[in-house]
Enzyme design. Structure first.
Site: not given
Length: 220
Positions: A65, A67, A78, A187
């Site tokens: 989701d 920031y 990202f 991740h």
């Protein structure tokens, strides 16, 4: 339903926009923006689609989701705007690009340059409340973005899907592995990057695969 999204995506997802869940989703999002501080700004919710039309998609990078800090989210997984400090996960992504391809780390975290080359930077949830990660996870966004992934898999060929972390990897069943390349890794978060993201060489593998398919590689 008249959704403000780039035309090629509007055509591909036309039936999705008419479904009841999507009507419920848009109403929840509308109310949330009226009552709380929500990111990204409304006009940037579909920014990933605006910068990377369905026709040019070569690579899909899945995030979870947006920031949830002020000024960070601008609709690309990202990525952050030019004047915002590069977040830790993205810093690790840049470290891996440098290690893998020798590319000098950029001085900002804006990934629009990737998107415009055909990298769909897709968060599976497209909105979030300030300071509350995953706060819109049950709004219905995942159903919509699952449909995005499935449409790409069904209607395109030779796409590279980069799935980083348990949540992104859980989307693997939506993708036809017989006609696309799926690369998985932990991740890039500081909590997990050293467990296999750093050193995964996904960027060189992506370009090698694209080259084999006579598709122009990405300038990472």
């Amino acid at each position: 339903m008249n959704v403000q999204i780039e035309k090629s995506w509007k055509d591909v997802l036309a039936t999705e926009f008419e479904l009841e869940y999507f009507h419920n989703l848009t109403e929840k999002v509308r109310v949330a923006y009226l009552n709380s501080t929500i990111y990204p700004p409304p006009k940037q919710i579909f920014n990933a689609f605006e910068l990377c039309s369905f026709d040019i998609v070569k690579v899909v990078i899945l995030g979870q989701d947006p920031y949830h800090g002020q000024g960070q989210a601008h609709g690309l997984a990202f990525s952050v705007p030019d004047d915002v400090r590069t977040p830790p996960s993205l810093l690790n992504i840049f470290k891996e690009v440098k290690s893998d391809l020798g590319v000098i780390m950029p001085n900002n975290g804006n990934l629009e340059r990737w998107a415009k080359q055909g990298v769909l930077l897709l968060n599976t949830t497209l909105t979030v409340e300030q300071g509350l990660a995953n706060s819109h996870q049950n709004f219905g966004w995942e159903k919509f973005t699952d449909a995005v992934i499935k449409n790409i898999s069904d209607k395109k060929n030779n796409i590279v899907f980069l799935l980083w972390g348990t949540y992104a990897i859980s989307k693997k069943p939506l993708i036809d592995a017989d006609k696309h390349l799926i690369l998985t890794a932990p991740h890039p978060s500081p909590f997990s990057a050293h467990r296999g993201f750093l050193g995964c060489q996904h960027f060189s593998q992506t370009n090698e695969y694209l080259g084999m398919q006579k598709i122009t590689p990405i300038i990472w």
